[in-house]
Design a protein around this motif. Structure first.
Motif, PDB file in Angstrom:
ATOM      1  N   THR A  74       0.849  -1.189   0.000  1.00 38.42           N
ATOM      2  CA  THR A  74       0.000   0.000   0.000  1.00 38.42           C
ATOM      3  C   THR A  74       0.882   1.235   0.000  1.00 38.42           C
ATOM      4  OG1 THR A  74      -1.706  -1.155   1.252  1.00 38.42           O
ATOM      5  CG2 THR A  74      -1.781   1.244   1.290  1.00 38.42           C
ATOM      6  N   VAL A  75       0.485   2.240  -0.771  1.00 41.17           N
ATOM      7  CA  VAL A  75       1.170   3.528  -0.741  1.00 41.17           C
ATOM      8  C   VAL A  75       0.125   4.611  -0.464  1.00 41.17           C
ATOM      9  CG1 VAL A  75       1.031   3.947  -3.235  1.00 41.17           C
ATOM     10  CG2 VAL A  75       2.819   5.037  -1.899  1.00 41.17           C
ATOM     11  N   ARG A  76       0.501   5.556   0.361  1.00 44.14           N
ATOM     12  CA  ARG A  76      -0.373   6.673   0.724  1.00 44.14           C
ATOM     13  C   ARG A  76       0.286   7.950   0.218  1.00 44.14           C
ATOM     14  NH1 ARG A  76      -3.079   8.202   6.395  1.00 44.14           N
ATOM     15  NH2 ARG A  76      -2.867  10.433   6.186  1.00 44.14           N
ATOM     16  N   VAL A  77      -0.449   8.716  -0.592  1.00 42.83           N
ATOM     17  CA  VAL A  77       0.071   9.959  -1.184  1.00 42.83           C
ATOM     18  C   VAL A  77      -0.710  11.126  -0.587  1.00 42.83           C
ATOM     19  CG1 VAL A  77       0.479  11.212  -3.330  1.00 42.83           C
ATOM     20  CG2 VAL A  77       0.644   8.711  -3.306  1.00 42.83           C
ATOM     21  N   THR A  78       0.014  12.038   0.069  1.00 37.20           N
ATOM     22  CA  THR A  78      -0.608  13.186   0.728  1.00 37.20           C
ATOM     23  C   THR A  78       0.194  14.452   0.431  1.00 37.20           C
ATOM     24  OG1 THR A  78       0.644  12.736   2.740  1.00 37.20           O
ATOM     25  CG2 THR A  78      -1.576  11.790   2.612  1.00 37.20           C
ATOM     26  N   ASP A  79      -0.221  15.547   1.022  1.00 39.87           N
ATOM     27  CA  ASP A  79       0.449  16.841   0.860  1.00 39.87           C
ATOM     28  C   ASP A  79       0.589  17.212  -0.611  1.00 39.87           C
ATOM     29  OD1 ASP A  79       0.744  17.081   3.645  1.00 39.87           O
ATOM     30  OD2 ASP A  79       2.598  15.931   3.602  1.00 39.87           O
ATOM     31  N   LEU A  80      -0.517  17.085  -1.352  1.00 38.63           N
ATOM     32  CA  LEU A  80      -0.534  17.360  -2.791  1.00 38.63           C
ATOM     33  C   LEU A  80      -0.538  18.864  -3.043  1.00 38.63           C
ATOM     34  CD1 LEU A  80      -3.232  14.729  -3.077  1.00 38.63           C
ATOM     35  CD2 LEU A  80      -1.223  14.581  -4.520  1.00 38.63           C
TER      36      LEU A  80
END
Length: 113
Positions: A74-80
């Motif tokens: 799983t990868v979590r992408v934030t602070d876009l």
């Protein structure tokens, strides 16, 4: 510059058995055409130039993110965050805890007369 259609993107997600989820406060929305993620805008500013989009500029930051799950992990992408300057769009985000930067994902061109 590479571009991918929604159908090709879905085929890629299917190939990797990936599930896409919204990271709160972003939310997943669905309609007859498929799904999308809506992000609350934390901040942003833009100076549009309709006569010549290459002269438009601005930046923005959204809250929440996206989580992509596959059988392998799983990868979590934030602070876009995104920036438009001199006709080039670029963005940055944090993937898990690693900062990432993407440049020239989009190029603005003037409308054809």
């Amino acid at each position: 510059m590479a571009s991918i259609s929604a159908r090709a993107a879905q085929a890629l997600l299917d190939r990797f058995q990936a599930e896409v989820e919204a990271v709160a406060p972003a939310r997943l929305v669905r309609d007859t055409q498929g799904g999308a993620i809506r992000f609350p805008v934390r901040s942003g500013q833009v100076a549009p130039c309709l006569a010549d989009p290459r002269r438009a500029h601005g930046d923005g930051l959204v809250d929440g993110g996206v989580r992509i799950r596959t059988p392998e992990g799983t990868v979590r992408v934030t602070d876009l965050a995104g920036v438009l300057q001199d006709g080039l769009a670029s963005g940055k985000a944090v993937a898990d805890t690693v900062p990432a930067h993407v440049t020239a994902e989009g190029v603005c061109t003037p409308p054809k007369a």
